[in-house]
Design a protein around this motif. Structure first.
Motif, PDB file in Angstrom:
ATOM      1  N   ASN A  76       0.812  -1.222   0.000  1.00 54.45           N
ATOM      2  CA  ASN A  76       0.000   0.000   0.000  1.00 54.45           C
ATOM      3  C   ASN A  76       0.842   1.266   0.000  1.00 54.45           C
ATOM      4  N   GLU A  77       2.123   1.163  -0.331  1.00 60.30           N
ATOM      5  CA  GLU A  77       3.035   2.308  -0.351  1.00 60.30           C
ATOM      6  C   GLU A  77       3.086   3.014   1.006  1.00 60.30           C
ATOM      7  N   GLY A  78       2.782   2.280   2.079  1.00 62.44           N
ATOM      8  CA  GLY A  78       2.807   2.855   3.419  1.00 62.44           C
ATOM      9  C   GLY A  78       1.517   3.544   3.813  1.00 62.44           C
ATOM     10  N   LEU A  79       0.552   3.637   2.905  1.00 59.72           N
ATOM     11  CA  LEU A  79      -0.712   4.315   3.171  1.00 59.72           C
ATOM     12  C   LEU A  79      -1.666   3.427   3.961  1.00 59.72           C
ATOM     13  N   SER A  80      -2.492   4.048   4.770  1.00 58.04           N
ATOM     14  CA  SER A  80      -3.557   3.334   5.466  1.00 58.04           C
ATOM     15  C   SER A  80      -4.799   4.203   5.499  1.00 58.04           C
ATOM     16  N   ILE A  81      -5.957   3.573   5.652  1.00 62.05           N
ATOM     17  CA  ILE A  81      -7.231   4.282   5.739  1.00 62.05           C
ATOM     18  C   ILE A  81      -8.055   3.640   6.842  1.00 62.05           C
ATOM     19  N   ASP A  82      -8.746   4.475   7.630  1.00 63.88           N
ATOM     20  CA  ASP A  82      -9.586   3.938   8.695  1.00 63.88           C
ATOM     21  C   ASP A  82     -11.051   3.990   8.284  1.00 63.88           C
ATOM     22  N   GLY A  83     -11.962   3.850   9.239  1.00 60.77           N
ATOM     23  CA  GLY A  83     -13.383   3.914   8.944  1.00 60.77           C
ATOM     24  C   GLY A  83     -13.957   2.620   8.411  1.00 60.77           C
ATOM     25  N   GLY A  84     -13.191   1.538   8.529  1.00 58.38           N
ATOM     26  CA  GLY A  84     -13.678   0.252   8.056  1.00 58.38           C
ATOM     27  C   GLY A  84     -13.343  -0.051   6.608  1.00 58.38           C
ATOM     28  N   ALA A  85     -12.639   0.863   5.929  1.00 55.29           N
ATOM     29  CA  ALA A  85     -12.250   0.633   4.531  1.00 55.29           C
ATOM     30  C   ALA A  85     -10.875  -0.024   4.477  1.00 55.29           C
ATOM     31  N   THR A  86     -10.619  -0.734   3.401  1.00 52.53           N
ATOM     32  CA  THR A  86      -9.306  -1.351   3.180  1.00 52.53           C
ATOM     33  C   THR A  86      -8.817  -1.018   1.781  1.00 52.53           C
ATOM     34  N   THR A 114     -16.714   9.015   8.448  1.00 54.63           N
ATOM     35  CA  THR A 114     -15.568   9.896   8.245  1.00 54.63           C
ATOM     36  C   THR A 114     -14.305   9.044   8.126  1.00 54.63           C
ATOM     37  N   TYR A 115     -13.608   9.197   7.012  1.00 52.84           N
ATOM     38  CA  TYR A 115     -12.394   8.428   6.767  1.00 52.84           C
ATOM     39  C   TYR A 115     -11.166   9.319   6.939  1.00 52.84           C
ATOM     40  N   HIS A 116     -10.063   8.717   7.355  1.00 55.34           N
ATOM     41  CA  HIS A 116      -8.786   9.412   7.456  1.00 55.34           C
ATOM     42  C   HIS A 116      -7.724   8.604   6.724  1.00 55.34           C
ATOM     43  N   ILE A 117      -6.858   9.322   6.005  1.00 53.33           N
ATOM     44  CA  ILE A 117      -5.718   8.719   5.312  1.00 53.33           C
ATOM     45  C   ILE A 117      -4.460   9.055   6.095  1.00 53.33           C
ATOM     46  N   ALA A 118      -3.571   8.087   6.244  1.00 54.94           N
ATOM     47  CA  ALA A 118      -2.293   8.323   6.911  1.00 54.94           C
ATOM     48  C   ALA A 118      -1.152   7.805   6.050  1.00 54.94           C
ATOM     49  N   LEU A 119      -0.047   8.555   6.043  1.00 49.01           N
ATOM     50  CA  LEU A 119       1.155   8.136   5.323  1.00 49.01           C
ATOM     51  C   LEU A 119       2.371   8.408   6.211  1.00 49.01           C
ATOM     52  N   PRO A 120       2.643   7.511   7.159  1.00 48.71           N
ATOM     53  CA  PRO A 120       3.812   7.691   8.026  1.00 48.71           C
ATOM     54  C   PRO A 120       5.104   7.393   7.273  1.00 48.71           C
ATOM     55  N   ALA A 121       6.229   7.638   7.917  1.00 51.76           N
ATOM     56  CA  ALA A 121       7.522   7.325   7.313  1.00 51.76           C
ATOM     57  C   ALA A 121       7.547   5.858   6.900  1.00 51.76           C
ATOM     58  N   HIS A 122       8.011   5.620   5.686  1.00 51.96           N
ATOM     59  CA  HIS A 122       7.959   4.265   5.142  1.00 51.96           C
ATOM     60  C   HIS A 122       9.112   4.085   4.161  1.00 51.96           C
ATOM     61  N   GLY A 123      10.021   3.179   4.459  1.00 59.21           N
ATOM     62  CA  GLY A 123      11.177   2.990   3.595  1.00 59.21           C
ATOM     63  C   GLY A 123      12.018   4.251   3.560  1.00 59.21           C
ATOM     64  N   VAL A 124      12.243   4.788   2.364  1.00 61.16           N
ATOM     65  CA  VAL A 124      13.028   6.026   2.230  1.00 61.16           C
ATOM     66  C   VAL A 124      12.138   7.259   2.275  1.00 61.16           C
ATOM     67  N   ASN A 125      10.835   7.071   2.421  1.00 62.34           N
ATOM     68  CA  ASN A 125       9.899   8.193   2.371  1.00 62.34           C
ATOM     69  C   ASN A 125       9.670   8.791   3.751  1.00 62.34           C
ATOM     70  N   PRO A 126       9.516  10.128   3.834  1.00 69.28           N
ATOM     71  CA  PRO A 126       9.301  10.791   5.126  1.00 69.28           C
ATOM     72  C   PRO A 126       7.865  10.623   5.621  1.00 69.28           C
ATOM     73  N   ASP A 127       7.602  11.148   6.809  1.00 67.53           N
ATOM     74  CA  ASP A 127       6.274  11.102   7.409  1.00 67.53           C
ATOM     75  C   ASP A 127       5.430  12.256   6.870  1.00 67.53           C
ATOM     76  N   PHE A 128       4.350  11.927   6.148  1.00 66.83           N
ATOM     77  CA  PHE A 128       3.453  12.947   5.608  1.00 66.83           C
ATOM     78  C   PHE A 128       2.244  13.185   6.508  1.00 66.83           C
TER      79      PHE A 128
END
Length: 380
Positions: A189-199, A234-248
């Motif tokens: 998922n390229e480090g991305l996650s989503i809440d609210g029951g979605a995948t 209400t959904y939230h997207i998160a992109l924490p630090a992952h591999g060489v990528n910073p925390d967004f």
């Protein structure tokens, strides 16, 4: 009745224009006061996180603060491609840049700039605000501009990684736009996650050099979900630090192009004739179309001027085709009402867009026995 409805629309238009004008003023850079002389040198650094500079150009005009502006070139100055030797462009660690010499600046105050995607104005602007560049005593200026940011920076800015937007564009599509690039791996998922029951079922790069490849840069991603989104969640997207990528960080997902999709129209087009309030002496039914709402309440006021905090509150029930319904017993003729809508994690007060009568300036809807307002002979 007609005057009240027109007033409401007029006030809404003025409010929207006011917001637009506020943005244009606050987004513009303050203008210099001293008049320029002769030829000036201007370098504009421009950063697009997806490194997609093809077609993007800087449209410049000589500005005198008196309505006698003069464009420098109708085609603008491209950040990528052949310049024909008329000016310089290239890339550096910040992004792309153009360096231009502009003559006949005598008497002008500063330089106006619009970053646009096509030289014939058929594309889009980087922002909706006009921006102005001030020059130093040596008639030189060097500025830095970041995609989607109306501010003009006088030195290379330190941009902190963040999610600019996350929008639902179809029932299983979410578009995520970043203010910087990530290295696209093409896996998981390229480090991305989503809440609210979605995948997340899959992730695709939408810009930059990534395409469907891996190891390249992108700043915009399309998430395909494993199931349809649920309105009222209400959904939230998160992109924490992952591999060489910073925390967004994270961001709330908002409604994007979804409401223009064929699927949305098929699911939520309501053809009933009872939107608004339907009065009888025994009860009044309220129906409002709000398919993206997480919850809706109707606030009934005993008088037209009563504080809405003292209103009687009735919960509305989610009904067919994105509508919400409530029935309030008793004769409500002449009583004012409003809706309280829960959407995108916030509560908003709203006037019923389907109201048949409103108070002065359209502030509140009013329940009216319309038959009692008919003048003599109206039926015939």
């Amino acid at each position: 009745m007609q005057i009240s409805q027109i007033s409401r629309r007029f006030v809404s238009v003025i409010a929207i224009l006011g917001l637009a004008l506020t943005f244009a003023v606050t987004g513009a850079t303050a203008k210099a006061s001293a008049a320029l002389q002769g030829t000036v040198s201007l370098t504009i650094h421009y950063q697009r996180p997806g490194a997609d500079y093809e077609g993007w150009n800087a449209y410049l005009w000589r500005d005198d603060n008196a309505g006698k502006d003069q464009e420098v070139s109708p085609t603008g100055f491209s950040f990528a491609g052949d310049t024909g030797g008329a000016y310089t462009n290239g890339t550096d660690e910040f992004g792309a840049y153009v360096t231009v010499l502009v003559d006949r600046m005598d008497g002008y105050k500063d330089m106006g700039v619009i970053i646009r995607s096509k030289p014939d104005w058929s594309g889009s602007k980087d922002t909706g605000a006009d921006r102005f560049i001030a020059f130093n005593d040596a008639n030189n200026a060097e500025v830095w501009i970041v995609q989607g940011d109306a501010k003009i920076y006088q030195s290379s800015p330190d941009i902190q990684p963040t999610i600019l937007s996350a929008t639902i564009d179809d029932f299983r599509k979410v578009t995520v736009t970043l203010n910087g690039s990530i290295t696209f791996t093409g896996t998981d998922n390229e480090g991305l996650s989503i809440d609210g029951g979605a995948t997340i079922a899959s992730v695709k790069a939408l810009n930059g050099t990534a395409g469907d490849g891996t190891g390249d840069q992108t700043s915009q991603l399309e998430l395909t979900l494993a199931e349809d989104i649920t309105f009222g969640t209400t959904y939230h997207i998160a992109l924490p630090a992952h591999g060489v990528n910073p925390d967004f960080g994270d961001a709330t997902v908002t409604i994007g192009a979804l409401m223009n999709s064929d699927g949305f129209n098929a699911a939520f087009t309501y053809t009933g004739d009872d939107l608004g309030n339907t009065w009888t002496a025994e009860s009044t039914k309220f129906r409002v179309w709000a398919p993206t709402a997480e919850g809706v309440q109707v606030l009934v006021l005993d008088t037209l001027n009563q504080d809405y905090n003292d209103a009687t509150v009735y919960d509305m029930t989610k009904d067919v085709k994105g509508t919400w319904l409530a029935e309030v017993n008793g004769d409500l003729n002449g009583k004012a009402y409003m809706y309280k809508v829960h959407v995108n994690g916030m509560f908003n007060l709203a006037v019923d867009p389907y109201a048949r009568a409103v108070t002065v300036n359209g502030d509140r809807g009013v329940v009216v026995n319309l038959a009692a307002t008919d003048p003599a002979g109206f039926e015939s």
